[in-house]
Write a protein that holds these residues in place. Structure first.
Motif, PDB file in Angstrom:
ATOM      1  N   ALA A  15       0.903  -1.148   0.025  1.00 36.07           N
ATOM      2  CA  ALA A  15      -0.160  -0.075  -0.110  1.00 36.07           C
ATOM      3  C   ALA A  15       0.862   1.405  -0.033  1.00 36.07           C
ATOM      4  O   ALA A  15       0.284   2.476   0.043  1.00 36.07           O
ATOM      5  CB  ALA A  15      -1.030  -0.105   1.082  1.00 36.07           C
ATOM      6  N   GLU A  67     -14.217  -7.915  -0.045  1.00 34.46           N
ATOM      7  CA  GLU A  67     -14.562  -7.191  -1.279  1.00 34.46           C
ATOM      8  C   GLU A  67     -16.098  -6.459  -0.857  1.00 34.46           C
ATOM      9  O   GLU A  67     -16.422  -5.420  -1.327  1.00 34.46           O
ATOM     10  CB  GLU A  67     -15.051  -8.180  -2.392  1.00 34.46           C
ATOM     11  N   VAL A  73     -15.386  -3.578   1.134  1.00 28.46           N
ATOM     12  CA  VAL A  73     -15.236  -2.275   0.471  1.00 28.46           C
ATOM     13  C   VAL A  73     -16.109  -1.752  -0.319  1.00 28.46           C
ATOM     14  O   VAL A  73     -16.427  -0.469  -0.497  1.00 28.46           O
ATOM     15  CB  VAL A  73     -14.036  -2.730  -0.625  1.00 28.46           C
ATOM     16  N   LEU A 101     -12.430   4.553   3.622  1.00 30.53           N
ATOM     17  CA  LEU A 101     -11.146   3.865   3.094  1.00 30.53           C
ATOM     18  C   LEU A 101     -10.361   4.954   2.595  1.00 30.53           C
ATOM     19  O   LEU A 101     -10.404   6.075   2.206  1.00 30.53           O
ATOM     20  CB  LEU A 101     -11.516   3.010   1.623  1.00 30.53           C
ATOM     21  N   VAL A 148      -5.216   4.005  -2.715  1.00 29.61           N
ATOM     22  CA  VAL A 148      -5.085   2.747  -2.430  1.00 29.61           C
ATOM     23  C   VAL A 148      -5.988   1.342  -3.101  1.00 29.61           C
ATOM     24  O   VAL A 148      -7.098   1.436  -2.389  1.00 29.61           O
ATOM     25  CB  VAL A 148      -4.594   2.299  -0.906  1.00 29.61           C
ATOM     26  N   GLN A 178      -8.218  -1.425  -3.196  1.00 34.40           N
ATOM     27  CA  GLN A 178      -8.606  -2.176  -1.999  1.00 34.40           C
ATOM     28  C   GLN A 178      -9.604  -3.322  -2.623  1.00 34.40           C
ATOM     29  O   GLN A 178     -10.219  -3.073  -3.413  1.00 34.40           O
ATOM     30  CB  GLN A 178      -9.406  -1.220  -1.017  1.00 34.40           C
ATOM     31  N   PRO A 179      -9.373  -4.380  -1.917  1.00 31.28           N
ATOM     32  CA  PRO A 179      -8.475  -4.924  -0.704  1.00 31.28           C
ATOM     33  C   PRO A 179      -6.949  -4.995  -1.003  1.00 31.28           C
ATOM     34  O   PRO A 179      -6.825  -5.105  -2.368  1.00 31.28           O
ATOM     35  CB  PRO A 179      -9.158  -6.149  -0.028  1.00 31.28           C
ATOM     36  N   VAL A 180      -6.089  -5.159  -0.102  1.00 35.63           N
ATOM     37  CA  VAL A 180      -4.840  -5.343  -0.143  1.00 35.63           C
ATOM     38  C   VAL A 180      -4.578  -6.780   0.290  1.00 35.63           C
ATOM     39  O   VAL A 180      -4.973  -7.405   1.276  1.00 35.63           O
ATOM     40  CB  VAL A 180      -3.965  -4.488   0.763  1.00 35.63           C
ATOM     41  N   THR A 217      -7.622  -4.252   4.631  1.00 33.06           N
ATOM     42  CA  THR A 217      -8.083  -2.981   4.073  1.00 33.06           C
ATOM     43  C   THR A 217      -7.630  -1.960   5.032  1.00 33.06           C
ATOM     44  O   THR A 217      -6.815  -2.247   6.077  1.00 33.06           O
ATOM     45  CB  THR A 217      -9.575  -2.994   4.197  1.00 33.06           C
ATOM     46  N   VAL A 218      -7.416  -0.660   4.195  1.00 31.00           N
ATOM     47  CA  VAL A 218      -6.559   0.345   4.753  1.00 31.00           C
ATOM     48  C   VAL A 218      -7.527   1.380   4.724  1.00 31.00           C
ATOM     49  O   VAL A 218      -8.175   1.968   3.946  1.00 31.00           O
ATOM     50  CB  VAL A 218      -5.649   0.500   3.727  1.00 31.00           C
ATOM     51  N   TRP A 219      -7.571   2.273   5.727  1.00 33.27           N
ATOM     52  CA  TRP A 219      -8.777   3.099   6.415  1.00 33.27           C
ATOM     53  C   TRP A 219      -8.065   4.639   6.785  1.00 33.27           C
ATOM     54  O   TRP A 219      -6.845   4.705   7.483  1.00 33.27           O
ATOM     55  CB  TRP A 219      -9.539   2.797   7.247  1.00 33.27           C
TER      56      TRP A 219
END
Length: 301
Positions: free
Chosen positions: A26, A66, A69, A85, A89, A91-93, A101-103
């Motif tokens: 990411a 998924e 997201v 989110l 990036v 998503q998902p990673v 997931t990155v938030w």
């Protein structure tokens, strides 16, 4: 234990490796990250940026990321107060069998969320237009079955009991008729999934979101009063603000049984690496097996 080359239960060393891999994918720096929570997900807050990284512990449930997201994107499009989110990036990673997931981290500040806050947010979510076909139907016991199927380090008798209990509750649930029409439901709507923020609480954790009955979203706080000793006033605020008291509905005992089974089994994938959780898990199993409906439980930590 699962092959660590394809994901699997977390250990401290493995968890650090996965966080490093996710952050590399990411474009983030994991140095100094703080582990906020590690039960069904490992949740880290980064020191290098206002970012939260959420890594799924159960590889059997990777498929639902998924959907998470999609739900987060849908709530953002409708300006619902919810975690967002991290832009930029994809998503998902994924990293080595794990899905993350990155938030954006919610800024510090704001008062502690109350039952009325949850009631307002749930009413807003339930009144949204019906989402597109990416939202799966409500199957609240699917994750229970998956976790039982991948459980490690649990006695055969306990696993057999959980499977039998699953089958019994599933049969009861199949016979329920719900008064509310299907809508987007959060799926795990308790105060722990509201994060205080300067502009008011925001909702997080969309792992269990689906197209289902509104009554389900009113159940977790009601069960929290019964099992965790949460103040009853919190649930009364929720019911009053939302406009429904699910505990007065004849189907509530079945929803309670579903919720308790989910509360028991949520940590099955990680008990082999988290001895402190095992004692509480076994106590919960013993209470349900003996029919003790009033015993208080402690939160998994």
């Amino acid at each position: 234990m699962s092959d660590p080359a394809r994901g699997g239960p977390f250990s401290g060393e493995r968890l650090a490796e996965v966080l490093t891999g996710v952050c590399a994918a990411a474009g983030l720096d994991p140095e100094g990250a703080t582990l906020i929570k590690c039960t069904a997900n490992a949740v880290f807050r980064l020191a290098s940026a206002p970012v939260v990284v959420r890594i799924g512990a159960s590889t059997a449930l990777n498929h639902r990321v998924e959907k998470v997201v999609h739900v987060a994107t849908w709530l953002a499009e409708h300006d619902v107060p919810a975690v967002r989110l991290l832009p930029g990036v994809p998503q998902p990673v994924t990293y080595d069998g794990y899905v993350a997931t990155v938030w954006e981290a919610v800024p510090d500040g704001g008062r502690r969320p109350r039952g009325r806050d949850l009631g307002k947010l749930l009413r807003r979510i339930h009144d949204l237009p019906e989402p597109a076909s990416w939202l799966p139907p409500w199957l609240p016991l699917a994750d229970v079955a998956a976790r039982i199927g991948e459980a490690a380090d649990l006695a055969d008798a306990d696993l057999a009991f959980l499977q039998d209990r699953h089958d019994e509750v599933a049969d009861q649930l199949a016979r329920l008729e719900f008064p509310s029409p299907p809508s987007l439901v959060h799926g795990d709507a308790h105060l722990g999934n509201l994060i205080p923020g300067p502009a008011g609480p925001v909702v997080c954790d969309f792992d269990s979101s689906s197209l289902g009955p509104a009554e389900w979203d009113l159940t977790p706080l009601a069960v929290g009063v019964i099992r965790f000793g949460e103040p009853a006033g919190r649930y009364r605020e929720l019911a009053r603000t939302y406009g429904m008291d699910v505990t007065r509905w004849r189907g509530f005992p079945v929803l309670r049984a579903v919720r308790e089974l989910k509360l028991i089994t949520s940590v099955l994938p990680i008990i082999g690496t988290r001895p402190a959780i095992r004692a509480e898990l076994l106590r919960r199993i013993a209470d349900v097996r003996s029919g003790n409906t009033s015993a208080r439980w402690a939160r998994y930590t």
